[in-house]
Write an enzyme that holds these catalytic residues in place. Structure first.
Site, PDB file in Angstrom:
ATOM      1  N   VAL A 129      32.185  41.025  46.062  1.00 34.24           N
ATOM      2  CA  VAL A 129      31.394  41.999  45.296  1.00 34.24           C
ATOM      3  C   VAL A 129      31.916  43.407  45.549  1.00 34.24           C
ATOM      4  O   VAL A 129      32.028  44.219  44.617  1.00 34.24           O
ATOM      5  CB  VAL A 129      29.898  41.883  45.631  1.00 34.24           C
ATOM      6  N   ASP A 130      32.242  43.711  46.799  1.00 30.43           N
ATOM      7  CA  ASP A 130      32.871  44.999  47.083  1.00 30.43           C
ATOM      8  C   ASP A 130      34.137  45.178  46.249  1.00 30.43           C
ATOM      9  O   ASP A 130      34.374  46.240  45.660  1.00 30.43           O
ATOM     10  CB  ASP A 130      33.243  45.100  48.561  1.00 30.43           C
ATOM     11  N   MET A 131      34.971  44.135  46.239  1.00 35.77           N
ATOM     12  CA  MET A 131      36.258  44.242  45.551  1.00 35.77           C
ATOM     13  C   MET A 131      36.065  44.421  44.047  1.00 35.77           C
ATOM     14  O   MET A 131      36.688  45.303  43.435  1.00 35.77           O
ATOM     15  CB  MET A 131      37.112  43.001  45.834  1.00 35.77           C
TER      16      MET A 131
END
Length: 388
Positions: free
Chosen positions: A167-169
């Site tokens: 999700v960060d990426m």
């Protein structure tokens, strides 16, 4: 070269941990001058393990090609210096909880008053206008609340998440795309704008096709391990010495698979006559495939399948990935010398044009390594003794 596409763009980066740094990492790889503004003790991502010579590998991986300016934003003179930096930039990217930049006097409106054409990108857990905008969020929590964790893992097993911070990426990539779109719009005579990128929204977008299926059928999807809910066989299957990911669901490939495995009787089996049948009877189908496949090695089956154009791949661990011809041929690694960590091997940028090899990244900066240099370039008076 693709790596100098943004060579005339300056970005001031108030981000930390992963999602924001991924965004500015991408833009730096495309040639932008990224100035990372950190607290004097460094941003939170520098504390993430594992470490080499006291340096976070996660930080080193996501902050190459950037310059670091150390400023204490609680100090009025240094906060004014940060505002001057932001007001000199083409793009400002920040990843504080909504309201923090306003309290610091570094909000979009604060910067826009001095630089009306600024592109200002805010990255947060739930977005600037959400009822939950003040809630904190990290990758695991967003994998959970977005539904991603509910469809990951094995049936009946405890909840599982994607081990990499997916999700960060994807949020970082979403933010970078938004910035590039805003730059293109401004270049056509448009104005600056405030871009709102939420981790929750990005996680939902990552599951766009799955949600489309849910909206159509209102059937809550469940975890099914390596299998694809929309096709079979399309999952991991066991061989004598390991596993293969097998995607033989197109009619011609399904027929070819049955011939290679010498299981032609499956072609007339009423359970497997069409895709819906193979999905409904997936468990029985995989058991029949594996009963035959465990008789030979992974490499043997891969060779046989590839000869008849069946889509397949070995399920590699990281040691096998880096030893694979496709990894080596594309030269996916680079060795970067960092003044504190020494030589560090990292993956190379994926952005490249045909016939080009991307330039080696500069190492991630030390905290405040470029403070004096950047402030002098910006004409910002050093009314204190900055680090760097």
């Amino acid at each position: 070269m693709l790596g100098d596409s943004l060579s005339d763009v300056r970005i001031v980066d108030f981000t930390q941990i992963a999602a924001g740094p991924v965004c500015t990492h991408i833009l730096a790889d495309l040639g932008a001058d990224v100035i990372k503004v950190e607290a004097p003790e460094g941003e939170l991502g520098r504390a993430l393990s594992p470490f080499v010579a006291g340096q976070s590998l996660a930080f080193l991986a996501l902050n190459g090609n950037k310059r670091s300016v150390a400023l204490d934003l609680k100090d009025s003179a240094q906060r004014e210096a940060a505002l001057q930096l932001a007001s000199s930039a083409d793009v400002v990217v920040e990843s504080f909880r909504p309201g923090v930049m306003q309290r610091l006097g570094l909000s979009y409106e604060d910067v826009r008053q001095r630089h009306p054409a600024v592109i200002y990108c805010s990255i947060s857990a739930y977005g600037q206008q959400s009822a939950w905008k003040h809630k904190p969020g990290v990758d695991g929590a967003l994998q959970a609340i977005s539904g991603l964790m509910s469809i990951t893992g094995l049936p009946g097993a405890p909840p599982s998440k994607v081990q990499v911070p997916v999700v960060d990426m994807v949020t970082g990539y979403t933010a970078a795309i938004g910035v590039l779109g805003a730059l293109a719009r401004r270049a056509r005579g448009g104005v600056g704008q405030w871009i709102d990128v939420g981790m929750f929204a990005s996680a939902i977008a990552l599951q766009e096709s799955s949600f489309a299926s849910y909206f159509a059928e209102r059937i809550v999807p469940l975890p099914i391990g390596s299998a694809a809910p929309y096709a079979a066989p399309n999952e991991a299957v066991r061989c004598a010495d390991g596993w293969i990911m097998l995607a033989a669901y197109h009619p011609s490939r399904w027929e070819a698979l049955c011939h290679v495995l010498e299981l032609c009787e499956l072609l007339s089996d009423p359970r497997f006559l069409d895709m819906s049948g193979r999905i409904a009877h997936r468990k029985e189908l995989v058991a029949l495939l594996e009963e035959r496949m465990v008789r030979r090695t992974r490499s043997d089956w891969l060779e046989r399948f590839e000869e008849v154009d069946i889509i397949c791949a070995p399920i590699n661990d990281y040691s096998e990935v880096v030893a694979s011809p496709v990894f080596a041929d594309a030269d996916f690694t680079e060795q970067v010398y960092h003044p504190a960590a020494g030589d560090v091997t990292l993956t190379r940028t994926p952005f490249r044009a045909v016939g080009e090899m991307p330039a080696k990244r500069r190492p991630a900066p030390l905290v405040g390594e470029h403070t004096r240099e950047v402030l002098q370039e910006m004409g910002v008076p050093a009314v204190w003794s900055p680090k760097g």
